[in-house]
Design a protein around this motif. Structure first.
Motif, PDB file in Angstrom:
ATOM      1  N   SER A  90       1.230  -1.248   0.075  1.00  0.00           N
ATOM      2  CA  SER A  90       0.192   0.074  -0.161  1.00  0.00           C
ATOM      3  C   SER A  90       1.255   1.434   0.168  1.00  0.00           C
ATOM      4  CB  SER A  90      -0.911  -0.125   1.240  1.00  0.00           C
ATOM      5  OG  SER A  90      -1.907  -0.963   1.254  1.00  0.00           O
ATOM      6  N   ALA A  91       0.765   2.052  -0.932  1.00  0.00           N
ATOM      7  CA  ALA A  91       1.117   3.802   0.028  1.00  0.00           C
ATOM      8  C   ALA A  91       0.760   4.284   0.661  1.00  0.00           C
ATOM      9  CB  ALA A  91       0.156   4.718  -2.092  1.00  0.00           C
ATOM     10  N   PRO A  92       1.500   5.566   1.306  1.00  0.00           N
ATOM     11  CA  PRO A  92       1.232   5.826   2.346  1.00  0.00           C
ATOM     12  C   PRO A  92       0.079   6.442   2.419  1.00  0.00           C
ATOM     13  CG  PRO A  92       3.620   6.817   1.644  1.00  0.00           C
ATOM     14  CD  PRO A  92       3.084   5.531   0.374  1.00  0.00           C
ATOM     15  N   GLU A  93      -0.844   6.464   1.619  1.00  0.00           N
ATOM     16  CA  GLU A  93      -1.420   7.110   1.350  1.00  0.00           C
ATOM     17  C   GLU A  93      -2.847   6.271   1.883  1.00  0.00           C
ATOM     18  OE1 GLU A  93      -0.812   7.469  -2.636  1.00  0.00           O
ATOM     19  OE2 GLU A  93       0.386   8.537  -0.419  1.00  0.00           O
ATOM     20  N   GLU A  94      -2.814   5.101   1.311  1.00  0.00           N
ATOM     21  CA  GLU A  94      -3.372   4.222   1.750  1.00  0.00           C
ATOM     22  C   GLU A  94      -2.727   3.189   2.485  1.00  0.00           C
ATOM     23  OE1 GLU A  94      -2.698   1.783  -2.128  1.00  0.00           O
ATOM     24  OE2 GLU A  94      -4.084   3.428  -3.265  1.00  0.00           O
ATOM     25  N   LEU A  95      -2.464   3.839   3.821  1.00  0.00           N
ATOM     26  CA  LEU A  95      -2.470   2.764   4.855  1.00  0.00           C
ATOM     27  C   LEU A  95      -3.762   2.625   5.712  1.00  0.00           C
ATOM     28  CD1 LEU A  95       1.165   3.438   5.742  1.00  0.00           C
ATOM     29  CD2 LEU A  95       0.600   0.984   4.824  1.00  0.00           C
ATOM     30  N   TYR A  96      -3.818   1.833   6.150  1.00  0.00           N
ATOM     31  CA  TYR A  96      -4.678   2.113   7.535  1.00  0.00           C
ATOM     32  C   TYR A  96      -6.000   2.295   6.818  1.00  0.00           C
ATOM     33  CZ  TYR A  96      -6.744   2.001  11.830  1.00  0.00           C
ATOM     34  OH  TYR A  96      -8.102   1.613  13.068  1.00  0.00           O
ATOM     35  N   LEU A  97      -6.312   2.163   5.165  1.00  0.00           N
ATOM     36  CA  LEU A  97      -7.980   2.412   4.729  1.00  0.00           C
ATOM     37  C   LEU A  97      -8.770   2.156   5.482  1.00  0.00           C
ATOM     38  CD1 LEU A  97      -8.582   5.056   2.727  1.00  0.00           C
ATOM     39  CD2 LEU A  97      -8.098   2.843   0.908  1.00  0.00           C
ATOM     40  N   ASP A 117      10.938   8.645   1.096  1.00  0.00           N
ATOM     41  CA  ASP A 117      11.442   8.913   0.205  1.00  0.00           C
ATOM     42  C   ASP A 117      10.164   7.703  -0.299  1.00  0.00           C
ATOM     43  OD1 ASP A 117      12.710  10.764  -1.004  1.00  0.00           O
ATOM     44  OD2 ASP A 117      14.682  10.173  -0.474  1.00  0.00           O
ATOM     45  N   VAL A 118       8.893   7.547  -1.119  1.00  0.00           N
ATOM     46  CA  VAL A 118       8.278   6.878  -1.437  1.00  0.00           C
ATOM     47  C   VAL A 118       8.569   6.241  -2.978  1.00  0.00           C
ATOM     48  CG1 VAL A 118       5.510   5.880  -2.056  1.00  0.00           C
ATOM     49  CG2 VAL A 118       7.146   7.694   0.014  1.00  0.00           C
ATOM     50  N   ILE A 119       8.565   5.180  -3.326  1.00  0.00           N
ATOM     51  CA  ILE A 119       9.293   4.519  -4.384  1.00  0.00           C
ATOM     52  C   ILE A 119       8.185   3.668  -4.415  1.00  0.00           C
ATOM     53  CG2 ILE A 119      11.466   3.908  -5.960  1.00  0.00           C
ATOM     54  CD1 ILE A 119      13.335   4.735  -4.167  1.00  0.00           C
ATOM     55  N   SER A 120       7.661   3.784  -6.348  1.00  0.00           N
ATOM     56  CA  SER A 120       6.686   2.683  -6.495  1.00  0.00           C
ATOM     57  C   SER A 120       7.664   1.890  -7.264  1.00  0.00           C
ATOM     58  CB  SER A 120       5.456   3.296  -7.428  1.00  0.00           C
ATOM     59  OG  SER A 120       4.534   2.470  -7.541  1.00  0.00           O
TER      60      SER A 120
END
Length: 123
Positions: A90-97, A117-120
């Motif tokens: 999950s991307a950070p903004e999707e954590l604990y969604l 640093d978020v790397i997809s």
């Protein structure tokens, strides 16, 4: 994979652990410090004093207690100069969604995005 590429002088400061195991450890440490003033800060200090570089496999937050403990411990870890390297589906903004009381966790997403640093990999 990141952990195995660390130079020896950094590797001795790093710890690699599965996220679920780490969270179980955090709950045990917090329980042991129950009754002390600010146990979350004490746990974060203890953690950073031994392993300022933390490498997690499979960060996944589905439990309200885990989400809020992770948030509060890592706010302090980052303040102390700790480093987080993690994998997640999950991307950070999707954590604990969709989690209970997610609004209490949301400000920490901004902290994660600023500190990491978020790397997809899109594998």
């Amino acid at each position: 994979m990141f952990y195995t590429t660390l130079p020896p002088d950094v590797a001795r400061l790093a710890r690699r652990v599965h996220f679920h195991d780490f969270m179980a450890e955090m709950h045990r440490r917090l329980h042991a410090k129950r009754g002390q003033e600010d146990p979350l800060s004490a746990v974060a200090r203890d953690l950073c004093s031994v392993h300022p570089v933390l490498c997690f496999d499979e960060v996944e937050l589905a439990d309200v207690a885990d989400a809020l403990v992770f948030k509060r411990v890592f706010e302090r870890v980052f303040h102390l100069g700790g480093v987080l390297v993690a994998t997640s589906n999950s991307a950070p903004e999707e954590l604990y969604l969709g989690g209970i009381n997610r609004s209490a966790f949301l400000p920490f997403i901004n902290t994660l995005q600023k500190q990491c640093d978020v790397i997809s990999l899109n594998a």
